[in-house]
Scaffold this motif. Structure first.
Motif, PDB file in Angstrom:
ATOM      1  N   SER A  59     -99.624 -69.328 142.788  1.00  0.00           N
ATOM      2  CA  SER A  59     -99.684 -68.586 144.020  1.00  0.00           C
ATOM      3  C   SER A  59    -100.894 -68.270 144.665  1.00  0.00           C
ATOM      4  CB  SER A  59     -99.093 -67.137 143.486  1.00  0.00           C
ATOM      5  OG  SER A  59     -99.005 -66.295 144.741  1.00  0.00           O
ATOM      6  N   ILE A  60    -100.762 -68.581 146.020  1.00  0.00           N
ATOM      7  CA  ILE A  60    -102.053 -68.131 146.946  1.00  0.00           C
ATOM      8  C   ILE A  60    -102.489 -66.900 146.986  1.00  0.00           C
ATOM      9  CG2 ILE A  60    -100.798 -67.910 149.100  1.00  0.00           C
ATOM     10  CD1 ILE A  60    -103.015 -69.432 150.478  1.00  0.00           C
ATOM     11  N   ASP A  61    -101.536 -65.819 146.452  1.00  0.00           N
ATOM     12  CA  ASP A  61    -101.850 -64.513 146.410  1.00  0.00           C
ATOM     13  C   ASP A  61    -102.791 -64.223 145.399  1.00  0.00           C
ATOM     14  OD1 ASP A  61    -100.349 -63.771 148.525  1.00  0.00           O
ATOM     15  OD2 ASP A  61     -98.497 -63.570 147.354  1.00  0.00           O
ATOM     16  N   GLU A  62    -103.157 -65.239 144.540  1.00  0.00           N
ATOM     17  CA  GLU A  62    -103.938 -65.071 143.270  1.00  0.00           C
ATOM     18  C   GLU A  62    -105.374 -65.469 143.671  1.00  0.00           C
ATOM     19  OE1 GLU A  62    -102.793 -66.744 139.507  1.00  0.00           O
ATOM     20  OE2 GLU A  62    -100.754 -67.029 140.571  1.00  0.00           O
ATOM     21  N   VAL A  63    -105.777 -65.899 144.806  1.00  0.00           N
ATOM     22  CA  VAL A  63    -107.076 -66.139 145.392  1.00  0.00           C
ATOM     23  C   VAL A  63    -107.342 -65.241 146.425  1.00  0.00           C
ATOM     24  CG1 VAL A  63    -108.321 -68.005 146.565  1.00  0.00           C
ATOM     25  CG2 VAL A  63    -106.252 -68.655 145.036  1.00  0.00           C
ATOM     26  N   ASP A  64    -108.347 -64.098 146.094  1.00  0.00           N
ATOM     27  CA  ASP A  64    -108.446 -63.190 146.862  1.00  0.00           C
ATOM     28  C   ASP A  64    -109.529 -63.429 147.944  1.00  0.00           C
ATOM     29  OD1 ASP A  64    -111.014 -63.493 145.568  1.00  0.00           O
ATOM     30  OD2 ASP A  64    -111.018 -61.550 144.446  1.00  0.00           O
ATOM     31  N   ALA A  65    -109.485 -62.620 148.930  1.00  0.00           N
ATOM     32  CA  ALA A  65    -110.392 -62.879 150.164  1.00  0.00           C
ATOM     33  C   ALA A  65    -111.751 -61.948 149.971  1.00  0.00           C
ATOM     34  CB  ALA A  65    -109.871 -62.258 151.282  1.00  0.00           C
ATOM     35  N   SER A  66    -112.617 -62.617 149.038  1.00  0.00           N
ATOM     36  CA  SER A  66    -113.655 -61.882 148.291  1.00  0.00           C
ATOM     37  C   SER A  66    -114.903 -62.445 149.058  1.00  0.00           C
ATOM     38  CB  SER A  66    -113.962 -61.933 147.051  1.00  0.00           C
ATOM     39  OG  SER A  66    -113.902 -63.243 146.418  1.00  0.00           O
TER      40      SER A  66
END
Length: 268
Positions: A167-174
């Motif tokens: 899921s792309i939601d697992e890649v955070d915007a850090s």
């Protein structure tokens, strides 16, 4: 570099010359000249890999070994029914979905192996050079405080994180917020976005860039992992409310690139 129509003559594929030409035309209908050229050069790198991997099994490195798949019926009689098509093969996975007269363009994956051709007539060629060079240019422009925010790990991951099935939601915007960057640094960010969007036909590229701008360029974040020296494993990520772009070059002695553009709202 040979083009797709020339490479297809090397294939044992059973499709006709006319069908191969139609497949090429379909691909070019969604891409810019730059994007189509990248895809065709990526395909042609199979010839380079064939030379590098002398022991590869016959037919393993075949430039035209790519598939086009159509989902649904691209027919006006179906009205607003969704339909999609994709081109898939080694280091190319491009997906286009049509819904209500709009086109979604992700996931979009391009890779390059080798990232830089080591020898031969095309020694030094880098198919995805702009993707790497602008990422490095942005990192090099940061001051000490900005670098501390942007560099989130000393070791780069083995691959992109937004792999198929994750899921792309697992890649955070850090990472470092673009809102904290100077105007020249923001200009580099915009150029980098333009490289990825620029693989698409102009109207599709504009559509995606407008969506990113509407969500707020200042909300984007730039993250780096790994070494900043050429030839060493490195990774960067540019992410925001609507998308994630990843670049990873760690495999093959840091001479094997994977890139991906995923959409948080409209994947597939």
């Amino acid at each position: 570099m040979p083009r797709l129509c020339e490479l297809s003559e090397m294939s044992r594929s059973r499709i006709s010359t006319a069908q191969r030409a139609a497949a090429q035309e379909l691909m070019r209908s969604a891409l810019s000249a730059t994007g189509a050229n990248k895809v065709e050069e990526i395909m042609a790198l199979e010839i380079v890999l064939r030379e590098i991997e002398k022991g590869a099994r016959p037919g393993h490195r075949d430039p035209p070994a790519y598939s086009i798949v159509v989902f649904g019926r691209p027919d006006a009689s179906t009205g607003a029914q969704p339909w999609a098509w994709k081109i898939e093969g080694h280091h190319v996975s491009l997906n286009f979905t049509g819904v209500d007269q709009q086109t979604a363009v992700t996931p979009a994956f391009l890779g390059s192996n080798p990232a830089q051709i080591p020898h031969g007539e095309r020694a030094g060629t880098r198919v995805l050079a702009a993707e790497e060079d602008l990422g490095r240019e942005l990192l090099a422009s940061l001051d000490a405080d900005q670098r501390r925010a942007a560099i989130i790990a000393d070791v780069a991951p083995r691959d992109i994180l937004a792999i198929p099935g994750r899921s792309i939601d697992e890649v955070d915007a850090s990472g470092l917020a673009v809102a904290s960057m100077t105007d020249p640094q923001r200009a580099i960010v915009e150029r980098l976005l333009g490289v990825y969007a620029g693989n698409l036909r102009q109207d599709l590229a504009n559509q995606e860039l407008q969506r990113i701008a509407a969500a707020g360029i200042g909300h984007l974040r730039f993250a780096w992992m790994g070494n900043d020296k050429p030839g060493e494993g490195h990774y960067y990520r540019l992410s925001g409310p609507t998308f994630v772009i990843e670049y990873d070059n760690t495999q093959g002695g840091a001479n094997h690139v994977h890139t991906v553009w995923r959409d948080r709202q409209r994947d597939f």
